[in-house]
Write a protein that holds these residues in place. Structure first.
Motif, PDB file in Angstrom:
ATOM      1  N   ARG A  13       0.837  -1.207   0.000  1.00 45.07           N
ATOM      2  CA  ARG A  13       0.000   0.000   0.000  1.00 45.07           C
ATOM      3  C   ARG A  13       0.871   1.256   0.000  1.00 45.07           C
ATOM      4  N   TRP A  14       1.987   1.228   0.751  1.00 47.90           N
ATOM      5  CA  TRP A  14       2.900   2.378   0.716  1.00 47.90           C
ATOM      6  C   TRP A  14       3.413   2.600  -0.704  1.00 47.90           C
ATOM      7  N   PRO A 110      12.746  -0.143   1.508  1.00 46.71           N
ATOM      8  CA  PRO A 110      12.485   1.049   2.320  1.00 46.71           C
ATOM      9  C   PRO A 110      12.931   0.783   3.758  1.00 46.71           C
ATOM     10  N   LEU A 111      13.847   1.595   4.261  1.00 44.36           N
ATOM     11  CA  LEU A 111      14.428   1.366   5.584  1.00 44.36           C
ATOM     12  C   LEU A 111      13.622   2.107   6.647  1.00 44.36           C
ATOM     13  N   PHE A 112      12.303   1.923   6.587  1.00 43.34           N
ATOM     14  CA  PHE A 112      11.391   2.590   7.512  1.00 43.34           C
ATOM     15  C   PHE A 112      10.057   1.868   7.463  1.00 43.34           C
ATOM     16  N   ALA A 113       9.285   2.037   8.523  1.00 44.07           N
ATOM     17  CA  ALA A 113       7.913   1.551   8.498  1.00 44.07           C
ATOM     18  C   ALA A 113       7.089   2.496   7.630  1.00 44.07           C
ATOM     19  N   PRO A 114       6.085   1.992   6.920  1.00 44.09           N
ATOM     20  CA  PRO A 114       5.321   2.848   6.007  1.00 44.09           C
ATOM     21  C   PRO A 114       4.775   4.114   6.652  1.00 44.09           C
ATOM     22  N   GLU A 115       4.366   4.014   7.914  1.00 41.52           N
ATOM     23  CA  GLU A 115       3.802   5.203   8.560  1.00 41.52           C
ATOM     24  C   GLU A 115       4.851   6.263   8.856  1.00 41.52           C
ATOM     25  N   ARG A 116       6.139   5.925   8.707  1.00 40.38           N
ATOM     26  CA  ARG A 116       7.217   6.895   8.944  1.00 40.38           C
ATOM     27  C   ARG A 116       7.793   7.453   7.642  1.00 40.38           C
ATOM     28  N   ALA A 117       7.176   7.157   6.528  1.00 43.31           N
ATOM     29  CA  ALA A 117       7.647   7.655   5.235  1.00 43.31           C
ATOM     30  C   ALA A 117       7.519   9.172   5.172  1.00 43.31           C
TER      31      ALA A 117
END
Length: 251
Positions: A13-14, A110-117
Motif C-alpha cells: 500500500r505504501w 524502504p528502511l522505515f515503516a510505512p507510517e514513517r515515510a
C-alpha cells in the motif's frame, strides 16, 4: 505507466500510494478483499491473482519468505520492469534473473515503516532501464533518499541493522521489568522506548527477518559472555565495545 503490485499489505500500500500520482496502479493479493481496499485508496483497481493481463511494471510486495515464489508466479506479467520491496535482495534478484531475464530488474528496501515515510530506500539496479528509473525518480520526488548499494552489501548490513538490533531490543523487552516512576535512567528510558516501538509491529515481519538474516546468535553469544564475565573480563569486553563504536573519536 501501468503497475501491478503483488501484495496489498502495508508495504504494498505504501508503494502504491507513493507512485499513484505518476502511474495507473493495480493490486492483487491472496486476500482479494485486501486488494480491493488497497486499490480503492489510490483510485486503482484490483485484479485476480490468476490474471493473464500484462503491465509495464510488476512490483512484488510480499513477505521475504514468499518473494521467490511470487516472482516465479508473477514476473511474466511484466512487459518491461520487475521490482520488489520484500527487504531481502540476493534471493529476490536471483529469482528475477531466472524468471524475468529480459526485463529491467530492481530491488528496493524502504528502511522505515510505512507510517514513517518518507525515508531512506536501499536500491540495487541489477538491470536498470527507463521504466524502473521513472519509478525511482517518483519515489525520490516524494522525499525519499535513494541509497545505491549491492545485494551482498545490503543483506550483510541487515544482519546488524535488523536481525542483531531486533534481537537485542526484544531480549531487553523480555528480560527487563518495568520500574517505579522516577527510577528510570537515560539508558533504560531509551531501551524502553525502543522496546515499545519494536513490539508495536507485526510479529510475522520480525520472524521473517530473523529467518532471512544471521545476527541473533552473535547477540546471544555476546550477552552470555557478559553475563559470565568476571570484573576483569567485563572491563575488557567494555573496552572492546568502546573501541568498536568510538574509533573515530581518536582519529
Amino acid at each position: 505507466m501501468d503497475v501491478l503490485i503483488v501484495g496489498a499489505g502495508e508495504m504494498g500500500r505504501w508503494f502504491g500510494d507513493a507512485i499513484a500520482t505518476e502511474s495507473s496502479v493495480a493490486f492483487t493479493d491472496v486476500d482479494a478483499a485486501a486488494a480491493e481496499v488497497a486499490a480503492e485508496a489510490v483510485d486503482g483497481r484490483a485484479v485476480s491473482l490468476e490474471t493473464d493481463e500484462r503491465f509495464e511494471a510488476v512490483c512484488l510486495a510480499v513477505p521475504m519468505t514468499a518473494v521467490e515464489a511470487a516472482i516465479e508466479a508473477h514476473a511474466h506479467k511484466s512487459r518491461t520492469a520487475t521490482l520488489d520491496v520484500s527487504g531481502v535482495m540476493e534471493p529476490a534478484l536471483e529469482a528475477m534473473a531466472a524468471h524475468a531475464p529480459d526485463r529491467e530488474r530492481v530491488s528496493l528496501h524502504p528502511l522505515f515503516a510505512p507510517e514513517r515515510a518518507p525515508g531512506s530506500i536501499a536500491v540495487v539496479r541489477d538491470e536498470p532501464g527507463p521504466v524502473s528509473a521513472n519509478i525511482l525518480e517518483t519515489l525520490r520526488e516524494r522525499g525519499n533518499e535513494m541509497i545505491e548499494t549491492t545485494a551482498t552489501e545490503h543483506d550483510e548490513a541487515m544482519e546488524s541493522v535488523q536481525a542483531a538490533a531486533h534481537t537485542a531490543v526484544l531480549s531487553f523487552a523480555l528480560a527487563a521489568e518495568t520500574v517505579p516512576e522516577g527510577f528510570e535512567t537515560p539508558i533504560y528510558e531509551g531501551l524502553r522506548e525502543l522496546a515499545e516501538q519494536v513490539t508495536d509491529g507485526t510479529p510475522r515481519v520480525y520472524a521473517d527477518i530473523q529467518g532471512a538474516f544471521d545476527g541473533a546468535d552473535d547477540v546471544a553469544a555476546a550477552a552470555a559472555r557478559i553475563a559470565e564475565a568476571d570484573p576483569a573480563e567485563f572491563e575488557s569486553l567494555y573496552r572492546d565495545a568502546r573501541d568498536r563504536w568510538h574509533a573515530g573519536d581518536r582519529e
